[in-house]
Scaffold this motif. Structure first.
Motif, PDB file in Angstrom:
ATOM      1  N   MET A   1       0.843  -1.179   0.000  1.00 24.37           N
ATOM      2  CA  MET A   1       0.000   0.000   0.000  1.00 24.37           C
ATOM      3  C   MET A   1       0.889   1.243   0.000  1.00 24.37           C
ATOM      4  N   GLU A   2       0.374   2.289  -0.594  1.00 24.06           N
ATOM      5  CA  GLU A   2       1.078   3.556  -0.583  1.00 24.06           C
ATOM      6  C   GLU A   2       0.362   4.518   0.352  1.00 24.06           C
ATOM      7  N   PHE A   3       1.180   5.289   1.079  1.00 22.68           N
ATOM      8  CA  PHE A   3       0.659   6.237   2.050  1.00 22.68           C
ATOM      9  C   PHE A   3       1.422   7.546   1.945  1.00 22.68           C
ATOM     10  N   THR A   4       0.764   8.608   2.369  1.00 24.36           N
ATOM     11  CA  THR A   4       1.476   9.798   2.790  1.00 24.36           C
ATOM     12  C   THR A   4       1.577   9.660   4.305  1.00 24.36           C
ATOM     13  N   SER A   5       2.387  10.468   4.915  1.00 22.36           N
ATOM     14  CA  SER A   5       2.482  10.418   6.375  1.00 22.36           C
ATOM     15  C   SER A   5       1.118  10.682   7.000  1.00 22.36           C
ATOM     16  N   ALA A   6       0.398  11.645   6.442  1.00 21.41           N
ATOM     17  CA  ALA A   6      -0.925  11.983   6.973  1.00 21.41           C
ATOM     18  C   ALA A   6      -1.904  10.827   6.800  1.00 21.41           C
ATOM     19  N   SER A   7      -1.907  10.189   5.623  1.00 15.42           N
ATOM     20  CA  SER A   7      -2.851   9.089   5.406  1.00 15.42           C
ATOM     21  C   SER A   7      -2.459   7.866   6.242  1.00 15.42           C
ATOM     22  N   ALA A   8      -1.166   7.669   6.464  1.00 13.37           N
ATOM     23  CA  ALA A   8      -0.725   6.557   7.318  1.00 13.37           C
ATOM     24  C   ALA A   8      -1.230   6.757   8.748  1.00 13.37           C
ATOM     25  N   SER A   9      -1.168   7.974   9.233  1.00 10.04           N
ATOM     26  CA  SER A   9      -1.655   8.253  10.587  1.00 10.04           C
ATOM     27  C   SER A   9      -3.153   7.977  10.696  1.00 10.04           C
ATOM     28  N   LYS A  10      -3.895   8.352   9.674  1.00  9.02           N
ATOM     29  CA  LYS A  10      -5.338   8.103   9.686  1.00  9.02           C
ATOM     30  C   LYS A  10      -5.631   6.596   9.608  1.00  9.02           C
ATOM     31  N   TYR A  11      -4.859   5.884   8.798  1.00  7.50           N
ATOM     32  CA  TYR A  11      -5.045   4.438   8.682  1.00  7.50           C
ATOM     33  C   TYR A  11      -4.688   3.739   9.994  1.00  7.50           C
ATOM     34  N   LEU A  12      -3.632   4.199  10.645  1.00 14.17           N
ATOM     35  CA  LEU A  12      -3.266   3.640  11.952  1.00 14.17           C
ATOM     36  C   LEU A  12      -4.386   3.864  12.967  1.00 14.17           C
ATOM     37  N   LYS A  13      -5.002   5.027  12.921  1.00 20.81           N
ATOM     38  CA  LYS A  13      -6.123   5.319  13.828  1.00 20.81           C
ATOM     39  C   LYS A  13      -7.273   4.358  13.555  1.00 20.81           C
ATOM     40  N   ARG A  14      -7.553   4.120  12.283  1.00 21.08           N
ATOM     41  CA  ARG A  14      -8.630   3.190  11.919  1.00 21.08           C
ATOM     42  C   ARG A  14      -8.316   1.769  12.396  1.00 21.08           C
ATOM     43  N   LEU A  15      -7.067   1.347  12.242  1.00 17.80           N
ATOM     44  CA  LEU A  15      -6.676   0.023  12.725  1.00 17.80           C
ATOM     45  C   LEU A  15      -6.789  -0.071  14.243  1.00 17.80           C
ATOM     46  N   ASP A  17      -8.812   1.645  16.147  1.00 17.95           N
ATOM     47  CA  ASP A  17     -10.247   1.583  16.447  1.00 17.95           C
ATOM     48  C   ASP A  17     -10.788   0.173  16.247  1.00 17.95           C
ATOM     49  N   GLU A  18     -10.359  -0.484  15.172  1.00 18.11           N
ATOM     50  CA  GLU A  18     -10.800  -1.858  14.906  1.00 18.11           C
ATOM     51  C   GLU A  18     -10.292  -2.808  15.988  1.00 18.11           C
ATOM     52  N   LYS A  19      -9.038  -2.659  16.380  1.00 21.18           N
ATOM     53  CA  LYS A  19      -8.486  -3.499  17.441  1.00 21.18           C
ATOM     54  C   LYS A  19      -9.250  -3.277  18.749  1.00 21.18           C
ATOM     55  N   ASP A  20      -9.520  -2.030  19.071  1.00 25.07           N
ATOM     56  CA  ASP A  20     -10.289  -1.723  20.286  1.00 25.07           C
ATOM     57  C   ASP A  20     -11.673  -2.370  20.234  1.00 25.07           C
ATOM     58  N   ARG A  21     -12.309  -2.338  19.048  1.00 27.07           N
ATOM     59  CA  ARG A  21     -13.626  -2.963  18.883  1.00 27.07           C
ATOM     60  C   ARG A  21     -13.553  -4.470  19.123  1.00 27.07           C
ATOM     61  N   VAL A  22     -12.567  -5.119  18.528  1.00 30.38           N
ATOM     62  CA  VAL A  22     -12.400  -6.567  18.701  1.00 30.38           C
ATOM     63  C   VAL A  22     -12.169  -6.896  20.179  1.00 30.38           C
ATOM     64  N   LEU A  23     -11.344  -6.124  20.839  1.00 32.81           N
ATOM     65  CA  LEU A  23     -11.049  -6.387  22.257  1.00 32.81           C
ATOM     66  C   LEU A  23     -12.246  -6.089  23.156  1.00 32.81           C
ATOM     67  N   ARG A  24     -13.067  -5.082  22.788  1.00 32.33           N
ATOM     68  CA  ARG A  24     -14.302  -4.830  23.563  1.00 32.33           C
ATOM     69  C   ARG A  24     -15.257  -6.012  23.439  1.00 32.33           C
TER      70      ARG A  24
END
Length: 168
Positions: A1-15, A17-24
């Protein structure tokens, strides 16, 4: 995948959030309570699938964070000639210096230290004097503020426009 630094940060946030959802969900379904005499009705929970999902998310996050760190170390900013990593360190140093210089620039050349109050002794009035050029401190503060803004804009531009690749 290709990212800019800004898009990588947003994707990390999404990941995250998904991890937090799975753990909840895991927290809510991995155990259950049954009152005495009631028939157990356990919620659906798959230990192995949950561990695999969390591991997959962690692997993606690790790869993206590593790619982002590599991008920051290898990407040279054209105006300053520094890597983003170095520029972030310099920016922190400049912000610290700016705080100190701001304090110096806000001093008065002569300031009264102690006020006499009703009933106080008639001791001498004390003054604090600045033994530096306050106008020079004000000028340095404005100059440093401009340098910080320029460096931050240079970093922001790179973070928004330059791409890096990550295998995930």
């Amino acid at each position: 995948m290709e990212f800019t630094s800004a898009s990588a940060s947003k994707y990390l946030k999404r990941l995250q959030d998904e991890k937090d959802r799975v753990l909840r969900i895991e927290n809510e379904t991995s155990t259950y309570i049954v009152a005495d005499g009631e028939e157990p009705d356990p919620p659906e929970y798959d230990y192995a699938a949950t561990r695999a999902a969390v591991s997959e998310i962690d692997d993606k996050m690790r790869a993206i964070r590593h790619g982002l760190h590599r991008f920051n170390m290898e990407t040279i900013l054209p105006e300053s000639g520094m890597s983003i990593d170095e520029a972030l360190i310099v920016l922190a140093q400049m912000n610290n210096a700016q705080g100190r210089i701001r304090s110096l620039s806000e001093q008065q050349k002569k300031a009264r230290l102690r006020d006499r109050f009703y009933g106080a002794s008639s001791g001498p009035v004390e003054y604090r004097f600045a033994n530096y050029d306050i106008a020079e401190a004000e000028s340095d503060y404005r100059k440093l503020s401009d340098e910080i803004a320029a460096l931050q804009l240079e970093i922001d531009l790179a973070n928004q426009t330059q791409l890096f690749s990550v295998d995930i």
